[in-house]
Enzyme design. Sequence first.
Site, mmCIF file in Angstrom:
data_model
loop_
_atom_site.group_PDB
_atom_site.id
_atom_site.type_symbol
_atom_site.label_atom_id
_atom_site.label_comp_id
_atom_site.label_asym_id
_atom_site.label_seq_id
_atom_site.Cartn_x
_atom_site.Cartn_y
_atom_site.Cartn_z
ATOM 1 N N GLN A 152 0.612 -1.245 -0.120
ATOM 2 C CA GLN A 152 0.016 0.249 0.319
ATOM 3 C C GLN A 152 0.994 1.262 0.548
ATOM 4 O OE1 GLN A 152 -3.590 -0.448 3.025
ATOM 5 N NE2 GLN A 152 -1.503 -1.688 3.265
ATOM 6 N N ASP A 191 6.278 4.851 -0.519
ATOM 7 C CA ASP A 191 7.430 5.727 -1.027
ATOM 8 C C ASP A 191 8.660 5.061 -2.154
ATOM 9 O OD1 ASP A 191 7.561 3.509 1.782
ATOM 10 O OD2 ASP A 191 8.077 3.750 0.505
ATOM 11 N N HIS A 243 -1.673 1.099 -4.469
ATOM 12 C CA HIS A 243 -1.877 2.942 -4.347
ATOM 13 C C HIS A 243 -0.813 3.785 -5.018
ATOM 14 C CE1 HIS A 243 -3.899 2.079 -0.125
ATOM 15 N NE2 HIS A 243 -4.335 1.262 -1.235
ATOM 16 N N GLY A 273 2.921 -4.015 9.561
ATOM 17 C CA GLY A 273 2.852 -3.424 9.092
ATOM 18 C C GLY A 273 1.885 -2.413 8.259
ATOM 19 N N SER A 284 -2.443 -0.881 8.808
ATOM 20 C CA SER A 284 -3.605 -0.691 10.566
ATOM 21 C C SER A 284 -5.050 -1.785 9.986
ATOM 22 C CB SER A 284 -3.883 0.641 10.325
ATOM 23 O OG SER A 284 -4.434 1.032 9.361
ATOM 24 N N ASN A 298 2.656 -6.037 13.460
ATOM 25 C CA ASN A 298 2.659 -5.149 13.287
ATOM 26 C C ASN A 298 2.781 -4.921 15.114
ATOM 27 O OD1 ASN A 298 0.896 -3.656 11.863
ATOM 28 N ND2 ASN A 298 -0.316 -3.745 13.387
HETATM 29 N N1 APR Z 1 6.378 -2.236 12.811
HETATM 30 C C1 APR Z 1 5.685 -2.549 12.524
HETATM 31 N N2 APR Z 1 4.912 -2.430 12.216
HETATM 32 C C2 APR Z 1 4.526 -0.985 12.137
HETATM 33 C C3 APR Z 1 5.940 0.163 13.246
HETATM 34 C C4 APR Z 1 6.460 -1.150 13.071
HETATM 35 N N3 APR Z 1 7.966 -0.513 13.153
HETATM 36 N N4 APR Z 1 5.309 1.205 13.184
HETATM 37 C C5 APR Z 1 3.819 1.609 13.148
HETATM 38 N N5 APR Z 1 4.032 0.436 12.700
HETATM 39 C C6 APR Z 1 1.866 -0.270 12.565
HETATM 40 C C7 APR Z 1 0.799 0.317 13.289
HETATM 41 O O1 APR Z 1 0.527 0.076 14.556
HETATM 42 C C8 APR Z 1 -0.348 0.332 12.810
HETATM 43 O O2 APR Z 1 -0.887 -0.820 12.671
HETATM 44 O O3 APR Z 1 1.757 -0.017 11.397
HETATM 45 C C9 APR Z 1 0.314 0.161 10.740
HETATM 46 C C10 APR Z 1 0.375 1.577 10.187
HETATM 47 O O4 APR Z 1 -1.182 1.838 9.865
HETATM 48 P P1 APR Z 1 -1.313 2.736 8.950
HETATM 49 O O5 APR Z 1 -1.087 4.070 9.469
HETATM 50 O O6 APR Z 1 -2.567 3.036 8.946
HETATM 51 O O7 APR Z 1 -0.727 2.820 7.706
HETATM 52 P P2 APR Z 1 -1.715 1.368 6.013
HETATM 53 O O8 APR Z 1 -2.080 0.544 6.879
HETATM 54 O O9 APR Z 1 0.025 1.486 4.918
HETATM 55 O O10 APR Z 1 -2.614 2.562 6.049
HETATM 56 C C11 APR Z 1 -2.871 2.242 4.771
HETATM 57 O O11 APR Z 1 -4.200 4.253 4.523
HETATM 58 O O12 APR Z 1 -4.316 6.335 4.086
HETATM 59 C C12 APR Z 1 -4.387 5.544 3.599
HETATM 60 O O13 APR Z 1 -3.296 4.918 0.926
HETATM 61 C C13 APR Z 1 -2.318 5.210 3.032
HETATM 62 O O14 APR Z 1 -1.989 3.508 2.481
HETATM 63 C C14 APR Z 1 -2.152 4.143 2.900
HETATM 64 C C15 APR Z 1 -4.120 3.495 3.299
#
Ligand code: APR
Length: 264
Positions: free
Chosen positions: A126, A129, A144, A212, A214, A238
């Site tokens: 997703q 970067d 994405h 990693g 949510s 996660n």
């Molecule tokens: N190692 C493992 N997990 C981690 C770490 C780490 N170092 N740091 C953070 N996390 C976890 C957090 O606990 C969280 O559950 O990674 C998750 C990041 O969640 P989001 O910030 O919601 O990112 P993501 O799931 O990629 O978002 C999905 O949402 O906004 C849109 O398009 C955007 O691609 C993105 C999509």
Amino acid sequence: MDRASDYGSEGWGFNSLRARHHHMGHPVAVQELKARLAGARAVAALTGAGISADSGVPTFRGADGLWQTHRAEDLATPEAFARDPRLVWEWYNWRRELIAAKSPNAAHYALVDLERRVERFWLITQNVDGLHPAAGSQKLSEIHGNIWKVRCTQCGQVGTNSAVPILIPPRCPTCNGLLRPHIVWFGESLDPVDLERSFSAVRSCEVLLIVGTSGIVYPAASFASLAKEAGAFVAEVNLDPTPNTQIVDVAIRGRAKDIVPVLL
Ligand code: APR
């Protein structure tokens, strides 16, 4: 697709599967997952912002998350771009400058290693970067989009532009049309080729490794249950619990850079 909306009801309790939750690096869970990965001929991986957090790239919903300090609807929608392309490009330029200074971490490289080891492997990210391709991932769908790619709003041509800073507003080298980031924004649909490729990988894998994310943005948020329904062993690495935690066979709490390399 910077969409933060779809917290579908399916996300919770979609399948009240028994899940064995194991905290940070619980040896039994790690051993089980290692054995499953070592024995699998078909593996799919799904990653989110958490895998790049250890490289210093902000997540979206974490404490320092982008959506804590920026209104996505002002910056990551076609309407916002039509309204003020300069504002949107200033934001994406800021993110590009930030990301340009970052490098893949041990978790990104471990997935490159897994790609080379497993007969049938596909990585679905997703993340926009570009750290997975920078690490060497090739069997990859960036569902994405990618922050280093641009698309002409006039002729539709997609190209790579890694200028930091980027000249705002950037123009198409072919037709001089206005360029936009080649990213899937709120309310926009995914590239059908990426989508089909991702669904077939998730439905045909023996192991799905989720790292990693949510787990609240669709369609990626549906992959854990789709893989489960297809009989796969599903694992989550996660920092925090997510809706996927209820669905997976093992959930390992910890940082991607510490856990993923150990699995291989
Ligand atoms: N190692 C493992 N997990 C981690 C770490 C780490 N170092 N740091 C953070 N996390 C976890 C957090 O606990 C969280 O559950 O990674 C998750 C990041 O969640 P989001 O910030 O919601 O990112 P993501 O799931 O990629 O978002 C999905 O949402 O906004 C849109 O398009 C955007 O691609 C993105 C999509």
